[in-house]
Design an enzyme around this catalytic site. Structure first.
Site, PDB file in Angstrom:
ATOM      1  N   LYS A   1       0.322  -1.148  -0.136  1.00  0.00           N
ATOM      2  CA  LYS A   1       0.225   0.241   0.137  1.00  0.00           C
ATOM      3  C   LYS A   1       1.068   1.271  -0.428  1.00  0.00           C
ATOM      4  CE  LYS A   1      -4.317  -2.017   2.437  1.00  0.00           C
ATOM      5  NZ  LYS A   1      -3.749  -3.538   2.153  1.00  0.00           N
TER       6      LYS A   1
ATOM      7  N   LYS B   1      -3.418   0.940   8.111  1.00  0.00           N
ATOM      8  CA  LYS B   1      -3.204  -0.063   7.439  1.00  0.00           C
ATOM      9  C   LYS B   1      -1.824  -1.265   8.124  1.00  0.00           C
ATOM     10  CE  LYS B   1      -6.988   1.981   4.811  1.00  0.00           C
ATOM     11  NZ  LYS B   1      -7.416   2.733   3.353  1.00  0.00           N
TER      12      LYS B   1
ATOM     13  N   HIS C   1     -17.219   3.085  -1.335  1.00  0.00           N
ATOM     14  CA  HIS C   1     -16.207   2.185  -2.124  1.00  0.00           C
ATOM     15  C   HIS C   1     -16.204   1.729  -2.780  1.00  0.00           C
ATOM     16  CE1 HIS C   1     -12.768  -0.840  -0.748  1.00  0.00           C
ATOM     17  NE2 HIS C   1     -13.192  -1.111  -1.857  1.00  0.00           N
TER      18      HIS C   1
ATOM     19  N   LYS D   1     -16.015  -7.052   2.690  1.00  0.00           N
ATOM     20  CA  LYS D   1     -17.525  -6.682   1.617  1.00  0.00           C
ATOM     21  C   LYS D   1     -18.790  -7.449   1.556  1.00  0.00           C
ATOM     22  CE  LYS D   1     -14.507  -4.592  -1.888  1.00  0.00           C
ATOM     23  NZ  LYS D   1     -13.203  -5.407  -2.736  1.00  0.00           N
TER      24      LYS D   1
ATOM     25  N   GLU E   1      -8.881   1.003  -6.241  1.00  0.00           N
ATOM     26  CA  GLU E   1     -10.070   0.818  -5.169  1.00  0.00           C
ATOM     27  C   GLU E   1     -10.037   2.083  -4.670  1.00  0.00           C
ATOM     28  OE1 GLU E   1     -10.530  -2.168  -2.460  1.00  0.00           O
ATOM     29  OE2 GLU E   1     -10.756  -3.473  -3.613  1.00  0.00           O
TER      30      GLU E   1
ATOM     31  N   GLU F   1      -6.399   1.726  -2.842  1.00  0.00           N
ATOM     32  CA  GLU F   1      -5.249   0.335  -3.176  1.00  0.00           C
ATOM     33  C   GLU F   1      -6.062   0.070  -4.377  1.00  0.00           C
ATOM     34  OE1 GLU F   1      -5.922  -2.410  -0.080  1.00  0.00           O
ATOM     35  OE2 GLU F   1      -8.466  -3.168  -0.800  1.00  0.00           O
TER      36      GLU F   1
ATOM     37  N   ASN G   1      -6.179  -4.295  -6.191  1.00  0.00           N
ATOM     38  CA  ASN G   1      -5.720  -5.271  -6.239  1.00  0.00           C
ATOM     39  C   ASN G   1      -5.236  -5.889  -7.149  1.00  0.00           C
ATOM     40  OD1 ASN G   1      -7.186  -6.328  -3.010  1.00  0.00           O
ATOM     41  ND2 ASN G   1      -8.585  -5.105  -4.130  1.00  0.00           N
TER      42      ASN G   1
ATOM     43  N   ARG H   1      -5.254  -9.345  -8.700  1.00  0.00           N
ATOM     44  CA  ARG H   1      -5.763 -10.448  -8.878  1.00  0.00           C
ATOM     45  C   ARG H   1      -7.162 -10.311  -9.406  1.00  0.00           C
ATOM     46  NH1 ARG H   1      -9.004  -9.713  -4.299  1.00  0.00           N
ATOM     47  NH2 ARG H   1      -8.675  -9.153  -2.735  1.00  0.00           N
TER      48      ARG H   1
ATOM     49  N   VAL I   1     -13.624 -11.568  -5.623  1.00  0.00           N
ATOM     50  CA  VAL I   1     -14.503 -11.822  -5.484  1.00  0.00           C
ATOM     51  C   VAL I   1     -15.464 -11.548  -6.186  1.00  0.00           C
ATOM     52  CG1 VAL I   1     -16.116 -13.055  -3.826  1.00  0.00           C
ATOM     53  CG2 VAL I   1     -13.775 -12.602  -3.160  1.00  0.00           C
TER      54      VAL I   1
END
Length: 455
Positions: free
Chosen positions: A116, A158, A208, A237, A275, A289, A291, A293, A296
């Protein structure tokens, strides 16, 4: 195209990847722990190989065993799914060294954007808005106190290497800071082997908002719109939707443009998510941040964009260009996803592993999808994440999607374990959610207190 890929994961995402690979004509290898010997992904893959005992550290996180399985089965690539090793740059680098394609970004980019603190620095260079915060790693409470005084309370602590809601604490004043810092740092050290923290001003309440991006090795980067992931419990989430009810055309263009700019700045390849936190009162958004990958909640984007994200991941890793250009991407209707967990919402969401004695999954009609690795007679092991299914719906508009989700959840029937289906049904039926009037504080501060009073 690859002849064979290994899926370094389990559960519904492993099943999802196997199905996408099969539709591309690619062979699959499943890995499994001794606790997952009878799991659905093991039955569906062309080959399956055990990589260790039940504990994740000895199986799904065991890099040597997984790489040995890839070599032994002749797999040319490894898809890590989400969780486990999906954002582990060491694993990606080992794959590169062994000439096994890691289906994701390079280890270099993962280091840059997975951490981060590094990601924040790169976004500043790229001209993407970030929240006021610490400029580097914070290791001591004395440093934390000084930085917090400079940027002002409330703040967020964080974990630099964090994810999945671990190593995060909200702090409202100096009295809360020291115990919160020590707890978050200890949690981060235990979860990621790295206790480095950073601090940023808390944008609260906020929406978010995350933007799905795809990039290839030819330098093409596109976005597939945004998802609203504001309904969260303990930074995890619970329900996601696309598009966001809080964003109009102009802001949508600004936030997706910023996401593409961010991905282009780091020459991003494969699927990723940028995000943001959106301050609805001011209309300003801030990078939170990235992600590195598949997420979900990727199915909601697949529904509204018509793009199969997992197939694109495999094609891009094979060296192909993205199958769509930005001008080809069109968005249609509204999609919602509810995460179904084997847990007891009335008992502080305690996990509820056990044997499924009867199962009926909702079906029928256009625009309904259930991603799951459950089957009747399957025993849910107690060692892993409690998510057992995702219900995803698509409608011509948000109201139709909401009604379709209510219908689907009413049909969902699992016997033998306790699930959060009824909790999700109440949430999707709440007047605030129906109106799209919620933010990241809603679930914890408004919905849950009322829900828990009902018992």
């Amino acid at each position: 195209m690859f002849n064979k890929i290994l899926i370094a994961n389990r559960g519904e995402i492993a099943v999802r990847i196997i199905r996408a690979a099969r539709e591309l004509g690619v062979g699959t290898v499943a890995i499994y722990s001794t606790a997952d010997r009878d799991a659905l992904h093991v039955h569906l893959a062309d080959e399956a190989i055990c990589v260790g005992p039940a504990r994740s550290t000895e199986s799904y996180l065991n890099m040597n065993n997984i790489l040995s399985a890839a070599v032994a089965t002749g797999a040319q690539a490894i898809h890590p799914g989400f969780g486990f090793l999906s954002e582990n740059s060491k694993f990606a680098r080992l794959c590169e060294e062994m000439n096994i394609k890691f289906i994701g970004p390079s280890a270099k980019v993962m280091d840059m954007m997975g951490d981060k603190i590094n990601a924040r620095a790169e976004m500043i260079k790229a001209g993407v808005p970030v929240t006021p915060g610490s400029e580097g790693e914070v290791h001591t409470t004395d440093e934390a106190v000084k930085i917090a005084e400079e940027i002002g309370y409330p703040i967020m602590l964080k974990a630099s290497a964090g994810g999945g809601g671990k190593g995060i604490r909200k702090v409202n004043n100096v009295e809360e800071l020291v115990p919160a810092f020590e707890a978050a740092q200890a949690e981060a050290q235990a979860a990621f082997g790295n206790g480095a923290m950073f601090i940023e001003r808390m944008i609260f309440p906020a929406r978010h908002i995350e933007v799905q991006i795809l990039g290839d090795s030819q330098g093409n980067v596109i976005h597939l719109g945004e998802r609203d992931c504001s309904l969260q419990r303990n930074n995890q989430k619970v329900l996601e939707e696309s598009p966001s009810a809080a964003i109009g055309h102009t802001l949508r263009n600004e936030i997706t443009t910023a996401a593409v700019k961010a991905a282009q700045h780091v020459s991003y390849e494969n699927a990723g998510t940028i995000e943001f936190l959106l301050d609805e009162s001011s209309g300003k958004f801030y990078f939170m941040e990235m992600n590195t990958r598949v997420q979900v909640e990727h199915p909601v984007t697949e529904f509204v964009s018509g793009v199969d994200i997992v197939k694109e991941q495999i094609r891009v890793a094979n060296g192909n260009e993205l199958s769509v250009k930005q001008e080809d991407v069109t968005f249609s209707g509204h999609a919602i996803e509810c995460r179904i967990n084997a847990e007891n919402p009335k008992f502080n969401f305690a996990p509820s592993p056990g044997k499924i004695t009867n199962l009926f999954l909702p079906s029928g009609g256009v625009g309904l999808r259930v991603d799951s690795a459950m089957y009747s007679g399957y025993s849910i092991p107690p060692y892993y994440d409690s998510m057992i299914a995702k219900v995803i719906v698509h409608g011509e508009n948000r109201f139709e999607a909401l009604m379709k989700m209510q219908r689907a959840l009413l049909e969902f029937d699992v016997e033998g374990v306790i699930t959060n289906v009824d909790f999700q049904l109440e949430l999707i039926s709440d007047p605030h959610v129906v109106a799209g009037d919620y933010d990241t504080s809603f679930l914890g501060n408004v919905f849950l207190p009322e829900y828990q009073k009902e018992d």
